[in-house]
Design an enzyme around this catalytic site. Structure first.
Site, PDB file in Angstrom:
ATOM      1  N   THR A 555       0.845  -1.190   0.000  1.00 16.27           N
ATOM      2  CA  THR A 555       0.000   0.000   0.000  1.00 16.27           C
ATOM      3  C   THR A 555       0.879   1.238   0.000  1.00 16.27           C
ATOM      4  O   THR A 555       2.091   1.167   0.134  1.00 16.27           O
ATOM      5  CB  THR A 555      -0.900   0.047   1.240  1.00 16.27           C
ATOM      6  OG1 THR A 555      -0.099   0.370   2.388  1.00 16.27           O
ATOM      7  CG2 THR A 555      -1.596  -1.286   1.466  1.00 16.27           C
ATOM      8  N   GLU A 606      13.966  -2.881   0.385  1.00 20.57           N
ATOM      9  CA  GLU A 606      14.821  -2.662  -0.777  1.00 20.57           C
ATOM     10  C   GLU A 606      14.115  -1.883  -1.872  1.00 20.57           C
ATOM     11  O   GLU A 606      14.701  -1.019  -2.529  1.00 20.57           O
ATOM     12  CB  GLU A 606      15.287  -4.013  -1.318  1.00 20.57           C
ATOM     13  CG  GLU A 606      16.154  -3.936  -2.561  1.00 20.57           C
ATOM     14  CD  GLU A 606      17.514  -3.325  -2.300  1.00 20.57           C
ATOM     15  OE1 GLU A 606      17.677  -2.120  -2.592  1.00 20.57           O
ATOM     16  OE2 GLU A 606      18.396  -4.038  -1.801  1.00 20.57           O
ATOM     17  N   VAL A 609      13.651   2.326  -2.768  1.00 18.19           N
ATOM     18  CA  VAL A 609      14.492   3.144  -3.647  1.00 18.19           C
ATOM     19  C   VAL A 609      14.890   2.302  -4.853  1.00 18.19           C
ATOM     20  O   VAL A 609      15.469   1.233  -4.695  1.00 18.19           O
ATOM     21  CB  VAL A 609      15.771   3.619  -2.925  1.00 18.19           C
ATOM     22  CG1 VAL A 609      16.606   4.503  -3.851  1.00 18.19           C
ATOM     23  CG2 VAL A 609      15.429   4.362  -1.637  1.00 18.19           C
ATOM     24  N   ALA A 611      12.957   0.707  -7.071  1.00 21.86           N
ATOM     25  CA  ALA A 611      12.064  -0.399  -7.440  1.00 21.86           C
ATOM     26  C   ALA A 611      12.814  -1.724  -7.340  1.00 21.86           C
ATOM     27  O   ALA A 611      13.179  -2.139  -6.244  1.00 21.86           O
ATOM     28  CB  ALA A 611      11.477  -0.170  -8.830  1.00 21.86           C
ATOM     29  N   ASP A 678       8.249  12.519  -3.285  1.00 23.67           N
ATOM     30  CA  ASP A 678       8.531  11.088  -3.353  1.00 23.67           C
ATOM     31  C   ASP A 678      10.034  10.851  -3.406  1.00 23.67           C
ATOM     32  O   ASP A 678      10.575   9.962  -2.735  1.00 23.67           O
ATOM     33  CB  ASP A 678       7.848  10.481  -4.583  1.00 23.67           C
ATOM     34  CG  ASP A 678       8.092   8.990  -4.694  1.00 23.67           C
ATOM     35  OD1 ASP A 678       7.636   8.245  -3.796  1.00 23.67           O
ATOM     36  OD2 ASP A 678       8.750   8.563  -5.665  1.00 23.67           O
ATOM     37  N   LYS A 682      12.977   8.954  -0.747  1.00 28.28           N
ATOM     38  CA  LYS A 682      14.036   8.025  -1.132  1.00 28.28           C
ATOM     39  C   LYS A 682      15.403   8.538  -0.699  1.00 28.28           C
ATOM     40  O   LYS A 682      16.249   7.763  -0.220  1.00 28.28           O
ATOM     41  CB  LYS A 682      14.001   7.805  -2.647  1.00 28.28           C
ATOM     42  CG  LYS A 682      12.704   7.156  -3.133  1.00 28.28           C
ATOM     43  CD  LYS A 682      12.644   7.067  -4.648  1.00 28.28           C
ATOM     44  CE  LYS A 682      11.313   6.461  -5.099  1.00 28.28           C
ATOM     45  NZ  LYS A 682      11.194   6.371  -6.575  1.00 28.28           N
TER      46      LYS A 682
END
Length: 830
Positions: A555, A606, A609, A611, A678, A682
């Protein structure tokens, strides 16, 4: 002679008794003669004891229950033997009349002594054996009823009488000398020398069979029950338990002592003494070979033969400096317990002699505490020992096997399996024979411990991962599809069985302890799901207590990370692409990592940051190997990478944002991407991994749209995403001028983040064509690490940084890595 014993479940009703008779008929064709021992019909002994206790308190309901029991036996007799009449019917009525008299006596006296309880309890076996003997005759198998009270002699220890072996041997020999026909014998009961009825303890029908076998010098005792022999673990608690083909008497004794219900422990002793094999068979699956118990130890196989448990014990500890070096301390302690008839299940003593810990049944805990404190009253008064500590709600789990003494590493594997699943060991004991290692654990963890140990010792070729997923958006759906697609490969080639135990979206949630079929999970969620409650989901997940459990948060919710502490505290690992937990409150993120470390589980993020790119893993590898980070630079947004990589003069910026949104690269509201918030999350995560105490306010964001276009502020103030997209189009000209300036100087624009000497910045920058960022294409992400080792030629990580496929694949890979770590018994956070 072969002795066959059939338990209560095997003779529960007329249909099952008919099956028993067929088994006996087939066995009767063998050369050796037979003796058959039977238990009461299932549930009858409990019913009889309930009646006599009702009678003893004046509750006249016992009469109706006695009549119902009479009708139950008459109905079974009629179904098996046809019309009741003659001596058979008279015998049944006589037994019923005797029972009612005993019950009436208890009602008159308002008392049910141990002697009375034994007399009443024995009626179940007497009725059962009487009916079955006549049923065998009716079906063409000659047989006689034998009341065991005629041949099994005991003392007057009612409730658990001790057998007089010499007197029993003589009585059995005399009876069988004049009775060559098949005998159907009552289990459970015997009699004193003055013919008072006694019982041999619950489970005593097995014991009866072994006693007769020893007296008759039988070739084998067959215990027919409702499972396929002795199992590697309790199948009610470990779904993948299987039967053990062969085991020794010693192993069987240990298994039965520590909770295995298939064999009543005293049964083994006469068989062991007389070297008579025990064969445990399944009445409902007679073709199964079952389990053979004998002196012979299987040459091959696992070091551990089985895993057993005692589900509810109390743990008592006596400790104090006054015990150190004092001879006779243990003797005094156990003498005090013996005086109060307290049976000790397990004992362990510290090598320092400072403490002795022992386990008893919960019912005996208070008596045991009183007995020990009475025995050490002087030391207590002098404060040489502390008051006895009592810990309740404990369980004992034991791994058992004669092969353990020749195989190193058994204890290591045991504690690794428990530790990897967050199960705390309260006490440990191992005998010098190395036949058994027993551990005391919290009772709530019993099922989880049994499953984890069973997997560790018996299912090493196949390991199970149990997943609990919240979030069925594009990443969650894709992840489930990937798990389904690769399940067979993982099982066949990697030995990993992935079970998705629970799935929840914002509206519904569904659980299945056996694993949800992923081919139709959406239908299952719709049909069987109940309203989603995040606390209820977490509570049920914890209550499942499955080993190697992993919670997956797919989510973007703030409510789900708020429950991470509860999940980690329950020793459940986490894998999540949700960035909120690790990028919000600094103290909170540190607390979660520390909690995961303390509980021996993994907090995996993991995919926060990059994907599916190994960004955090690589960063931690550098740091853990002693390297020092000088500078981090990154294009960390796959959606903005797509936009800037495709932005060429003449192409409206707003059109590319719309295109990225339609491809699923951006958030539903692209402002979340374009604002840089966003990317800030990260960068915060990366900085914190480097040990920097970064807060959100420490990150400088240059809002390219607001600062670079006259209408930018109005666009970001739009009431919704659709209005924002319309307003963004008004910024295209001003933004296009910025692009033209960069192009004219042979540079490219990229939305980049940097962490340089503790300073964190985010914004659109112009890079020369030689810079690694200039070569990016599609939705690629790139991380450039400048470190002490990689100073002249920085380390570059590059690859797709957006899209459901790569993010889901990253989560999937992380889940498998977590599983590998849990299976190996090691743990850490990253």
């Amino acid at each position: 002679m072969r002795v066959l014993k059939f338990g209560g479940s095997s003779v529960a009703n007329a249909g099952r008794i008919a099956s028993v008779i067929e088994i006996v008929k087939r066995a009767n064709h063998a050369e050796a003669p037979l003796t058959v021992v039977v238990s009461a019909f299932s549930g009858v002994t409990d019913a009889l004891l309930g009646m006599v206790r009702q009678a003893a308190v004046g509750d006249e309901a016992y009469l109706a229950r006695a009549d119902a029991l009479r009708e139950q036996h008459r109905a079974a007799a009629g179904e098996l033997c046809g019309t009741l009449g003659g001596e058979f019917a008279a015998g049944l009525e006589a037994m019923h009349a005797d029972l009612v008299k005993l019950l009436q006596g208890a009602a008159l006296l308002r008392e049910a002594s141990a002697q009375t309880l034994d007399q009443v309890a024995g009626f179940g076996e007497r009725n059962s054996a009487f009916i079955i003997a006549h049923a065998m005759c009716a079906k063409g198998l000659p047989a006689q009823f034998l009341d065991a009270r005629r041949v099994i002699r005991t003392d007057a220890h009612f409730g658990a009488a001790h057998v007089d072996v010499a007197a029993t041997d003589a009585a059995v020999a005399a009876h069988y000398a004049s009775h060559a026909i098949l005998q159907v014998v009552t289990g459970f009961i015997g009699s004193t020398k003055d013919n008072q009825t006694t019982t041999l303890g619950r489970g005593g029908s097995d014991y009866t069979a072994a006693i007769l076998a020893a007296s008759l010098r039988a070739s084998v005792v067959e215990i027919w029950t409702d499972v396929d022999g002795v199992m590697t673990a309790d199948p009610r608690k470990v779904a993948r338990a299987f039967s053990i083909p062969k085991m020794t008497y010693a192993e069987a004794l240990e298994m039965s002592h520590f909770g295995a219900k298939v064999i009543y422990p005293p049964t083994i002793l006469p068989a062991l003494k007389n070297n008579i094999p025990l064969l445990i068979k399944n009445t409902f699956n007679p073709a199964h070979p079952g389990t053979l118990v004998s002196h012979e130890s299987p040459e091959a196989g696992t070091a551990v033969r089985g895993i057993s448990s005692v589900s509810h014990v109390a743990l008592l500890t006596l400790q104090g400096s006054g015990m150190v070096g004092v001879p006779g301390t243990a003797a005094r302690l156990f003498a005090g317990l013996a005086q109060h008839d307290v049976n000790v299940i397990l004992i362990t003593q510290g090598s320092s002699e400072h403490s002795i810990t022992f386990a008893v049944t919960p019912e005996a805990a208070a008596i045991a505490k009183h007995a020990v404190q009475a025995a050490f009253a002087l030391e207590l008064a002098s404060k040489l020992v502390e008051p006895v500590r009592v810990e309740t709600d404990m369980a004992v789990v034991a791994v058992i096997g004669e092969g353990m003494r020749t195989r190193p590493g058994v204890a290591g594997r045991l504690f690794s399996a428990l530790g990897a699943n967050g199960i705390n060991t309260v006490a440990i004991t191992q005998g010098s024979s190395e036949l058994n290692i027993s551990v005391v654990i919290p009772r709530l963890d019993e099922g989880k411990a049994l499953a984890a140990l069973h997997e560790a010792f018996f299912l090493s070729k196949t390991k199970e991962l149990n997943l609990f997923l919240i979030g069925t958006g594009v990443v969650g759906k894709t992840l489930l599809a990937q798990i389904d697609m690769h399940a067979d490969f993982l099982r066949q080639h990697r030995g990993v069985q992935v079970n998705v135990i629970a799935i929840a979206d914002s509206k519904r949630m569904v659980f299945d302890r056996q694993g949800l079929p992923l081919a139709n999970w959406t239908q299952r969620l719709a049909a069987d799901g109940r309203p989603t409650s995040l606390p209820a989901f977490v509570d049920e997940m914890i209550a499942c207590r499955l080993p190697s459990s992993i919670f997956i948060d797919c989510t973007a919710s703030e409510a789900v990370p708020a429950l991470y502490s509860d999940i980690l505290q329950a020793s459940i690992s986490i894998s999540t692409p949700n960035k909120i937990a690790m990028s919000s409150d600094l103290a909170r993120s540190r607390e979660l990592k520390a909690l995961a470390e303390r509980r021996g589980v993994i907090l995996g993020y993991e995919t926060n940051v990059g994907a599916g790119l190994p960004v955090i893993t690589t960063l931690n590898d550098l740091l853990q190997s002693g390297d020092r980070i000088i500078k981090l630079e990154g294009v960390l947004s796959g959606s903005l990478s797509y936009v800037f990589n495709h932005w060429k003069p003449g192409t409206p910026f707003s059109a590319l944002v719309a295109q990225a949104k339609s491809l699923g690269y951006t958030e539903p509201d692209p402002r979340q991407d374009l604002s840089g918030h966003d990317v800030r999350r990260k960068l915060l995560i990366l900085g914190r991994e480097c040990g920097l105490p970064l807060l959100q306010d420490n990150v400088t964001i240059d809002n390219f749209i607001v600062n670079g276009a006259g209408h930018g502020a109005a666009a970001f103030a739009a009431p919704d995403a659709a209005t924002f997209m319309n307003e963004l189009a008004a910024c295209d000209d001003a933004l296009g001028e910025k692009l033209a300036e960069a192009t004219a100087s042979d540079r490219v624009l990229r939305f980049a983040a940097s962490l340089d000497h503790g300073r964190a910045r985010i914004g659109v920058q112009a890079f020369e064509r030689e810079h690694p960022f200039a070569s990016l294409g599609g939705s690629e992400n790139m991380l450039v690490f400048t470190t002490e080792r990689y100073k002249d030629r920085p380390l570059v990580i590059r690859g797709p940084g957006a899209g459901a496929d790569v993010t889901a694949a990253g989560v999937f890979a992380e889940v498998l890595r977590i599983g590998a770590t849990l299976f190996s018994g090691r743990s850490n956070s990253w």
